[in-house]
Scaffold this motif. Structure first.
Motif, PDB file in Angstrom:
ATOM      1  N   ASP A  19      -6.045  -5.619  -8.158  1.00 35.98           N
ATOM      2  CA  ASP A  19      -6.866  -5.508  -6.953  1.00 35.98           C
ATOM      3  C   ASP A  19      -8.360  -5.594  -7.247  1.00 35.98           C
ATOM      4  OD1 ASP A  19      -6.670  -5.364  -4.146  1.00 35.98           O
ATOM      5  OD2 ASP A  19      -7.252  -3.259  -4.150  1.00 35.98           O
TER       6      ASP A  19
ATOM      7  N   ARG B  41       0.828  -1.207   0.000  1.00 37.13           N
ATOM      8  CA  ARG B  41       0.000   0.000   0.000  1.00 37.13           C
ATOM      9  C   ARG B  41       0.858   1.252   0.000  1.00 37.13           C
ATOM     10  NH1 ARG B  41      -4.295  -2.280   4.549  1.00 37.13           N
ATOM     11  NH2 ARG B  41      -5.649  -3.422   3.098  1.00 37.13           N
TER      12      ARG B  41
ATOM     13  N   ASP C  55      -7.586  -3.767  -1.151  1.00 33.76           N
ATOM     14  CA  ASP C  55      -7.554  -2.319  -0.904  1.00 33.76           C
ATOM     15  C   ASP C  55      -6.124  -1.792  -1.009  1.00 33.76           C
ATOM     16  OD1 ASP C  55      -8.789   0.065  -0.488  1.00 33.76           O
ATOM     17  OD2 ASP C  55      -9.086  -0.187   1.678  1.00 33.76           O
ATOM     18  N   LEU C  56      -5.456  -2.142  -2.110  1.00 32.87           N
ATOM     19  CA  LEU C  56      -4.055  -1.797  -2.265  1.00 32.87           C
ATOM     20  C   LEU C  56      -3.823  -0.316  -2.498  1.00 32.87           C
ATOM     21  CD1 LEU C  56      -2.824  -4.810  -4.450  1.00 32.87           C
ATOM     22  CD2 LEU C  56      -2.617  -4.501  -1.970  1.00 32.87           C
ATOM     23  N   SER C  57      -4.864   0.436  -2.817  1.00 32.08           N
ATOM     24  CA  SER C  57      -4.694   1.885  -3.029  1.00 32.08           C
ATOM     25  C   SER C  57      -5.164   2.693  -1.825  1.00 32.08           C
ATOM     26  CB  SER C  57      -5.470   2.317  -4.276  1.00 32.08           C
ATOM     27  OG  SER C  57      -6.856   2.035  -4.141  1.00 32.08           O
ATOM     28  N   SER C  58      -5.332   2.034  -0.672  1.00 31.72           N
ATOM     29  CA  SER C  58      -5.918   2.733   0.482  1.00 31.72           C
ATOM     30  C   SER C  58      -5.014   3.796   1.074  1.00 31.72           C
ATOM     31  CB  SER C  58      -6.281   1.718   1.564  1.00 31.72           C
ATOM     32  OG  SER C  58      -5.121   1.045   2.030  1.00 31.72           O
TER      33      SER C  58
END
Length: 297
Positions: free
Chosen positions: A282, A221, A288-291
């Motif tokens: 994703d 992330r 939720d790798l862009s969180s």
């Protein structure tokens, strides 16, 4: 073998699954635009049942990425509401209640997701069998990626256990007289740990496994947030092909994760392309790798 090979020669890839009933690979969507029903069969409230629901969720996401309409149902006669709540915690999308709700909608076939042990095999349709998942107090073996200890698929001599009802999403305490384990700080770590083992191999999890998965998530992330600050670039064709080859080959999620590890370490790829690759993958992984976007550097 180079990390990125040539794209496949075919123009229309087809998601194929291994039918546990026959042992043969079958197309998950024989009619390209026909409706496919995915039915999860869970008969308990434990990690194995949750793994069945997770497999159904991944199959649905993969089919939708290929343009196939999907209808998803759940057959869970025991503790249905608790199982659904646990599934939602792990970003598993909701299931419909009944089997016959899709009648008259042009359904092409039904695919059943069952547990390898104790699961009732439906009379008709392809079957995807899911190996058991258990908590253990024994430390798992080292991860092949070198990230941290990974989920063990070796039966070995481990002390298996399940926490009390309502706490089965968290590992048991090392001390058997301690209170039940606290809820997971990041349920996505459990999702990642389960994705890291092939569906047909048993999973044995412990606190070290969850800690390792949480560390990998935090690293990915943070990296994605840094890559997003650079100009966007398309997902390289060979990378996209590797990802699709992996999940269209019987939902090989460990191979998908291997592609992401290669992308993370390939300094020749522009940062914008690495970010778009993680976002693209994703859509299937739901980690939720862009969180971390927008967080301080």
């Amino acid at each position: 073998m180079p990390p990125f090979g040539r794209p496949p020669a075919y123009a229309r890839p087809v998601l194929r699954i291994l039918d546990a009933r026959t042992g043969d690979p079958v197309a998950a969507a024989p009619a390209r635009r026909g409706l496919t029903r995915v039915e999860a069969h869970a008969h308990g409230l434990d990690l194995t049942a949750l793994r069945v629901l997770l497999t159904a969720d991944l199959l649905v996401r993969a089919l939708e990425l290929g343009g196939t309409p999907v209808w998803t149902t759940l057959d869970a006669p025991h503790r249905n509401a608790e199982l659904r709540a646990a599934a939602a915690t792990l970003s598993i999308r909701p299931f419909e209640d009944g089997r016959d709700l899709a009648s008259g909608l042009g359904e092409a076939q039904a695919i059943h997701i069952v547990a390898q042990e104790g699961g009732r095999v439906p009379a008709e349709g392809p079957v995807m069998a899911v190996a058991p998942a258990r908590w253990t107090r024994a430390r798992s073996g080292p991860s092949p990626s070198g990230d941290a200890p990974g989920p063990s698929s070796d039966p070995g001599s481990v002390q298996e256990t399940e926490p009390p009802s309502g706490a089965f999403l968290a590992p048991p305490p090392d001390d058997p007289v301690s209170p039940p384990a606290a809820p997971l700080a990041d349920p996505a770590a459990l999702r990642l740990a389960l994705l890291s083992v092939p569906r047909g191999a048993p999973v044995r999890l412990d606190r070290a496994v969850l800690d390792g998965a949480a560390q990998r998530l935090a690293r990915w992330r943070g990296a994605a947030a840094g890559w997003a600050r650079q100009p966007s670039r398309p997902v390289p064709g060979e990378v996209r092909a590797r990802l699709r080859d992996a999940w269209e080959d019987d939902l090989d999620l460990p191979a998908v994760l291997e592609v992401l590890r290669d992308v993370e370490s390939d300094r020749h790829l522009p940062d914008g392309a690495r970010f778009e690759t993680f976002v693209y993958a994703d859509r299937l992984l739901a980690l939720d790798l862009s969180s971390a976007l927008g967080s301080p550097a």
